[in-house]
Design a protein around this motif. Structure first.
Motif, short mmCIF file in Angstrom:
data_model
loop_
_atom_site.label_atom_id
_atom_site.label_comp_id
_atom_site.label_asym_id
_atom_site.label_seq_id
_atom_site.Cartn_x
_atom_site.Cartn_y
_atom_site.Cartn_z
N PHE A 169 58.68 45.97 -25.63
CA PHE A 169 59.87 45.98 -24.78
C PHE A 169 60.59 44.64 -24.68
O PHE A 169 61.76 44.60 -24.31
N THR A 170 59.91 43.53 -24.97
CA THR A 170 60.57 42.23 -24.82
C THR A 170 60.83 41.52 -26.14
O THR A 170 61.54 40.51 -26.16
N MET A 224 51.12 39.58 -13.98
CA MET A 224 51.65 40.03 -15.26
C MET A 224 53.14 40.34 -15.17
O MET A 224 53.94 39.89 -16.00
N SER A 225 53.51 41.12 -14.17
CA SER A 225 54.93 41.47 -14.03
C SER A 225 55.76 40.24 -13.68
O SER A 225 56.96 40.17 -14.02
N ALA A 226 55.16 39.23 -13.03
CA ALA A 226 55.89 38.01 -12.69
C ALA A 226 56.39 37.31 -13.95
O ALA A 226 57.49 36.73 -13.96
N ILE A 227 55.60 37.37 -15.01
CA ILE A 227 56.00 36.76 -16.27
C ILE A 227 57.28 37.39 -16.79
O ILE A 227 58.23 36.71 -17.18
N VAL A 228 57.32 38.72 -16.79
CA VAL A 228 58.49 39.42 -17.31
C VAL A 228 59.69 39.24 -16.37
O VAL A 228 60.83 39.11 -16.82
N ILE A 229 59.42 39.22 -15.06
CA ILE A 229 60.51 38.98 -14.10
C ILE A 229 61.11 37.60 -14.31
O ILE A 229 62.34 37.42 -14.26
N ALA A 230 60.26 36.61 -14.57
CA ALA A 230 60.76 35.26 -14.84
C ALA A 230 61.63 35.24 -16.08
O ALA A 230 62.72 34.64 -16.11
N TYR A 285 59.56 48.07 -15.11
CA TYR A 285 59.35 49.40 -14.51
C TYR A 285 58.05 50.02 -15.00
O TYR A 285 57.26 50.56 -14.21
N VAL A 286 57.81 49.94 -16.31
CA VAL A 286 56.60 50.51 -16.89
C VAL A 286 55.36 49.79 -16.35
O VAL A 286 54.35 50.42 -16.02
N MET A 287 55.44 48.46 -16.24
CA MET A 287 54.30 47.69 -15.73
C MET A 287 54.00 48.06 -14.28
O MET A 287 52.83 48.17 -13.88
N LEU A 345 44.92 43.84 -24.94
CA LEU A 345 45.68 44.21 -26.13
C LEU A 345 46.77 45.21 -25.79
O LEU A 345 47.90 45.12 -26.30
N GLU A 346 46.47 46.15 -24.91
CA GLU A 346 47.48 47.13 -24.48
C GLU A 346 48.63 46.45 -23.75
O GLU A 346 49.82 46.78 -23.97
N VAL A 347 48.31 45.48 -22.89
CA VAL A 347 49.35 44.77 -22.14
C VAL A 347 50.23 43.96 -23.09
O VAL A 347 51.47 43.98 -22.99
N LEU A 348 49.60 43.26 -24.03
CA LEU A 348 50.37 42.47 -24.99
C LEU A 348 51.22 43.37 -25.89
O LEU A 348 52.35 43.01 -26.25
#
Length: 213
Positions: free
Chosen positions: A62-63, A118-124, A107-109, A53-56
């Motif tokens: 931010f997105t 997880m960060s790969a998703i946002v990088i994509a 950056y926060v992740m 839940l925190e990650v989502l």
């Protein structure tokens, strides 16, 4: 040709449906959907519920929320409606806003030492935004279909990593992409070529990033 009252009502309903679909499937949802897929199909499913839940929540802030609010404020400041903001030459500032927000999220992740998947998703999602922004310098491309294409590309890549069958999920994504692309054309925001190119830009960018990381 003069439309009768029934045809006019049908046209208004079609335009309303297209607007609703465009709003529901905002271009910013790619990281959220990607993370949900990870939490469902990967080893990340063992993580505690409140951690997920925190990650989502972080991803949402931010997105989705932050770029949406900032772009809305920019549009109101300029006195443009949504259609006017959709003009190619006016799309660069919204692109820059979303790109900066995605960089902050990554950056926060990284600062929180979250798993690379997880960060790969946002990088994509960030790469999709950057490529669409570069294309926008010469030609308008659909970020809506680029986002749903990114979901498909990330799903395809994760299926290779995690060894699950993504066929039915991909069928659903193609169905949504068709509805979304049609909606953007009904609203006269994009041509058929722009929605198709947008989809494959998103698909390829997301797939490449996930497979490389």
């Amino acid at each position: 040709m003069i439309l009768n009252e029934k045809d006019m009502r049908r046209e208004k309903q079609m335009i309303l449906a297209a607007r609703i679909i465009s709003m529901v499937f905002t271009p910013f949802y790619l990281p959220m959907l990607g993370l949900i897929v990870l939490f469902l199909f990967s080893y990340l499913s063992i993580f505690p519920f409140f951690y997920k839940l925190e990650v989502l929540t972080l991803s949402y802030l931010f997105t989705i929320l932050l770029p949406t609010v900032l772009i809305h404020m920019y549009r109101r400041y300029q006195g443009w409606n949504l259609i006017e903001l959709g003009h190619r030459e006016r799309r660069m500032v919204p692109y820059m806003i979303s790109i900066v927000c995605y960089f902050v999220c990554i950056y926060v992740m990284e600062w929180l030492h979250m798993p690379h998947f997880m960060s790969a998703i946002v990088i994509a999602a960030l790469l999709v935004q950057i490529v669409c922004a570069l294309i926008n310098l010469w030609w308008k491309v659909s970020t809506h279909t680029a986002a749903i294409g990114g979901v498909g590309g990330a799903l395809f890549a994760f299926a290779e990593y995690l060894n699950f069958n993504p066929v039915w999920w991909l069928c659903l994504i193609f169905l949504v992409a068709g509805l979304l692309g049609t909606s953007r054309m009904i609203l006269r925001q994009h041509s058929l070529a722009q929605v198709v190119v947008g989809f494959w830009v998103g698909f390829l960018c997301a797939a490449i990033v996930v497979l490389m990381i």
